[in-house]
Design a protein around this motif. Structure first.
Motif, mmCIF file in Angstrom:
data_model
loop_
_atom_site.group_PDB
_atom_site.id
_atom_site.type_symbol
_atom_site.label_atom_id
_atom_site.label_comp_id
_atom_site.label_asym_id
_atom_site.label_seq_id
_atom_site.Cartn_x
_atom_site.Cartn_y
_atom_site.Cartn_z
ATOM 1 N N ASP A 162 13.950 1.951 5.138
ATOM 2 C CA ASP A 162 13.157 1.031 5.952
ATOM 3 C C ASP A 162 13.010 1.645 7.337
ATOM 4 O O ASP A 162 13.966 1.703 8.102
ATOM 5 N N THR A 163 11.812 2.138 7.662
ATOM 6 C CA THR A 163 11.592 2.786 8.953
ATOM 7 C C THR A 163 11.166 1.803 10.039
ATOM 8 O O THR A 163 11.069 2.189 11.205
ATOM 9 N N ASP A 179 4.979 7.086 2.158
ATOM 10 C CA ASP A 179 5.287 5.824 2.831
ATOM 11 C C ASP A 179 4.735 4.656 2.022
ATOM 12 O O ASP A 179 3.673 4.749 1.408
ATOM 13 N N ARG A 238 0.846 -1.191 0.000
ATOM 14 C CA ARG A 238 0.000 0.000 0.000
ATOM 15 C C ARG A 238 0.882 1.243 0.000
ATOM 16 O O ARG A 238 1.937 1.261 0.627
ATOM 17 N N GLU A 269 0.884 5.185 1.110
ATOM 18 C CA GLU A 269 0.219 6.209 1.912
ATOM 19 C C GLU A 269 1.126 7.436 1.927
ATOM 20 O O GLU A 269 2.086 7.486 2.698
ATOM 21 N N HIS A 285 9.932 4.586 3.747
ATOM 22 C CA HIS A 285 9.688 5.992 3.422
ATOM 23 C C HIS A 285 10.491 6.331 2.168
ATOM 24 O O HIS A 285 11.687 6.058 2.110
ATOM 25 N N THR A 288 3.926 -5.935 9.170
ATOM 26 C CA THR A 288 3.859 -4.894 8.154
ATOM 27 C C THR A 288 5.161 -4.125 8.194
ATOM 28 O O THR A 288 5.533 -3.580 9.237
ATOM 29 N N ARG A 289 5.865 -4.129 7.086
ATOM 30 C CA ARG A 289 7.114 -3.366 6.950
ATOM 31 C C ARG A 289 6.750 -1.987 6.415
ATOM 32 O O ARG A 289 5.846 -1.845 5.598
ATOM 33 N N LYS A 290 7.443 -0.966 6.884
ATOM 34 C CA LYS A 290 7.158 0.403 6.458
ATOM 35 C C LYS A 290 8.422 1.030 5.885
ATOM 36 O O LYS A 290 9.478 1.019 6.518
ATOM 37 N N LEU A 338 3.783 0.669 2.632
ATOM 38 C CA LEU A 338 3.570 -0.372 3.633
ATOM 39 C C LEU A 338 3.472 -1.719 2.928
ATOM 40 O O LEU A 338 2.737 -1.850 1.940
ATOM 41 N N ASP A 378 2.778 -5.745 3.646
ATOM 42 C CA ASP A 378 2.378 -6.846 4.525
ATOM 43 C C ASP A 378 3.106 -8.099 4.075
ATOM 44 O O ASP A 378 2.988 -8.508 2.908
#
Length: 105
Positions: free
Chosen positions: A72-73, A38, A33, A35, A64, A60-62, A40, A42
């Motif tokens: 990788d935050t 960012d 996804r 956003e 930026h 869930t990896r986030k 995201l 899964d």
């Protein structure tokens, strides 16, 4: 099989690679996804105690994306090489837990 996340931008109808980041070895991607800036992702990845073949940790990896960089935050936990493998016959446990003691949670 190593899996990467790549950002590809549309530059006047031409796809241009902007940045990449590793997701890991044998990671199963379920959903991606966007956003704002960012991304995201899964995934099911290798967790503590998982053999290399069979990841079970859902997370869930986030990431930026800004200034041409993908950061990788929320990096995955580090899993020691050989984690989840049974010790060789007669070998001492490697977890620091005494034989017969309950495993830490």
């Amino acid at each position: 099989v190593f899996v990467d996340l790549a950002v590809v931008l549309d530059r006047n109808g031409v796809p241009v690679h902007a940045a990449s980041a590793p997701l890991g070895d044998r990671v199963q991607v379920h959903e991606i996804r966007i956003e704002g800036t960012d991304i995201l992702v899964d995934v099911t990845q290798q967790g503590p105690g998982d053999p290399a073949c069979c990841p079970t940790q859902k997370t869930t990896r986030k990431f930026h994306f800004a200034d041409g960089r993908l950061v990788d935050t929320a990096p995955p936990p580090q899993v020691a090489p050989g984690a989840g493998e049974a010790p060789a016959s007669g070998a001492a446990p490697t977890s620091g837990t005494a034989p017969g003691a309950p495993a830490p949670h």
